[in-house]
Design a protein around this motif. Structure first.
Motif, PDB file in Angstrom:
ATOM      1  N   TYR A 147       5.984  10.070  31.008  1.00  0.00           N
ATOM      2  CA  TYR A 147       4.670  10.316  30.425  1.00  0.00           C
ATOM      3  C   TYR A 147       3.763   9.123  30.679  1.00  0.00           C
ATOM      4  N   PRO A 149       0.120   7.984  29.571  1.00  0.00           N
ATOM      5  CA  PRO A 149      -1.033   8.301  28.726  1.00  0.00           C
ATOM      6  C   PRO A 149      -2.342   7.887  29.392  1.00  0.00           C
ATOM      7  N   LEU A 172      -4.046  14.194  26.503  1.00  0.00           N
ATOM      8  CA  LEU A 172      -3.564  12.862  26.142  1.00  0.00           C
ATOM      9  C   LEU A 172      -3.045  12.071  27.332  1.00  0.00           C
ATOM     10  N   GLY A 173      -2.560  12.767  28.360  1.00  0.00           N
ATOM     11  CA  GLY A 173      -1.973  12.085  29.502  1.00  0.00           C
ATOM     12  C   GLY A 173      -1.343  13.064  30.466  1.00  0.00           C
TER      13      GLY A 173
END
Length: 274
Positions: A147, A149, A172-173
Motif C-alpha cells: 500500500y 498512501p 487514500l492511496g
C-alpha cells in the motif's frame, strides 16, 4: 505429493472462507437487508406518497420531512412519531431507519439526493433468494501487495449503478501487487473499519462469470511497512448485483484489471448466473 500439513492448511483456508461467505449471504438476506428493498423513491419539494411506505414525503433546504395521516405511525430511534416528522439534513452516505410494522423505511442521502427506500421482509427477492454462486476458494488468489498512501486524500468522482448519478470518495492511496508475473495496481478508498481499505474493481471475468458493473474487496489495515493482503476469494457483490433499487458506486477507470480474477462471488442467479 500433497503433504498432510498442506491438506490441513487448505481445509482451514476453505473453512475460513466459508465463514466469510455465510456472513455475506446472511447480511444480504436479513429481513431488512438489501433483498428486502421494495422501492427506490427520489424526493423533491413536492409531497409524494408511496405504496410501500406511510405518509407524504418531501425534501428541501431544511431536509427530509414526512407527514403522516391519522392512524399512520413510524418509530424513529424507538420513539413513536405521528403527524409531521422532520428528519433534517442528512450527510452523504448516511441513513436513518424508521420502523413501520414489520418493515423498515430507510431514509438516506445518495449521490447528493434524498431518497426513501422501504425494506419489507416479505419481498419476493428476499423470500425466494437461492444463494449466490461463487468460485471455489483457492489460496493462489490471496495476493500480498504494498500500500502506497497519497500525500493527501484525493476526492475521486465515480459513476453509479443508477444512470446519471455520481459518488465522490476520498481515494487514500494505491495498492501495488503482482499476479502471474504481471505488475498491477488498484486505487483504494476508506474501508468500513478504522484503518481498513475498500477497493472497487472489474476484471476480465466481469460480465462473463462475475457481475459486470463492479465487485468490492475489503482489505485489512496495512502493516507498518505497507504490506497488505488482497484475498480475491472474498471479492464481494454490491447490492446492485441483485437489484436495480441500489445506487452502488462503480470502480474508477484505473481499477479495471486486464486479467481474469477467477475468484470470489459470481453473477447472482437473479441476474442469470449459475
Amino acid at each position: 505429493m500433497t503433504t498432510e500439513a498442506t491438506v490441513t492448511d487448505l481445509q482451514a483456508f476453505t473453512e475460513t472462507w466459508l465463514n466469510w461467505y455465510r456472513t455475506q449471504e446472511a447480511r444480504l438476506a436479513d429481513p431488512h437487508g438489501f433483498l428486502a428493498v421494495t422501492g427506490l423513491h427520489w424526493l423533491d419539494d413536492r409531497p409524494q406518497r408511496f405504496p410501500d411506505a406511510p405518509g407524504a414525503w418531501h425534501t428541501g433546504p431544511e431536509g427530509i420531512v414526512v407527514t403522516l395521516d391519522e392512524g399512520e405511525e413510524l418509530a424513529v430511534d424507538g420513539t413513536p412519531v405521528r403527524g409531521e416528522h422532520r428528519f433534517g439534513l442528512l450527510p452523504e452516505r448516511s441513513d436513518v431507519h424508521a420502523v413501520w410494522g414489520d418493515a423498515v423505511i430507510e431514509v438516506a442521502k445518495r449521490g447528493g439526493h434524498d431518497i426513501v427506500r422501504p425494506r419489507h421482509p416479505d419481498a419476493q427477492l428476499r423470500t425466494a433468494f437461492p444463494g449466490t454462486p461463487a468460485y471455489a476458494p483457492d489460496p493462489r488468489w490471496a495476493v500480498t501487495g504494498r500500500y502506497i498512501p497519497f500525500d493527501e486524500p484525493r476526492p475521486t468522482t465515480v459513476g453509479a449503478a443508477v444512470e446519471g448519478l455520481e459518488h465522490v470518495y476520498d481515494a487514500l492511496g494505491r495498492v501495488e501487487f503482482e499476479l502471474d508475473g504481471q505488475a498491477l495496481s488498484l486505487t483504494a478508498f476508506p474501508g468500513r473499519d478504522a484503518g481498513s481499505l475498500m477497493i472497487l474493481f472489474t476484471d476480465e471475468t466481469s460480465g462473463v462469470t462475475t457481475y459486470a458493473a463492479n465487485r468490492s474487496l475489503a482489505v485489512a489495515p496495512p502493516t507498518a511497512d505497507g504490506t497488505v493482503v488482497l484475498d480475491f476469494n472474498r471479492a464481494a457483490n454490491l447490492p446492485c448485483a441483485y437489484t436495480d433499487l441500489a445506487t452502488c458506486p462503480l470502480p474508477p477507470a484505473e481499477n479495471r484489471l486486464p486479467v481474469a480474477i477467477e475468484a470470489g462471488l459470481k453473477i447472482p442467479r437473479e441476474r442469470g448466473g449459475s
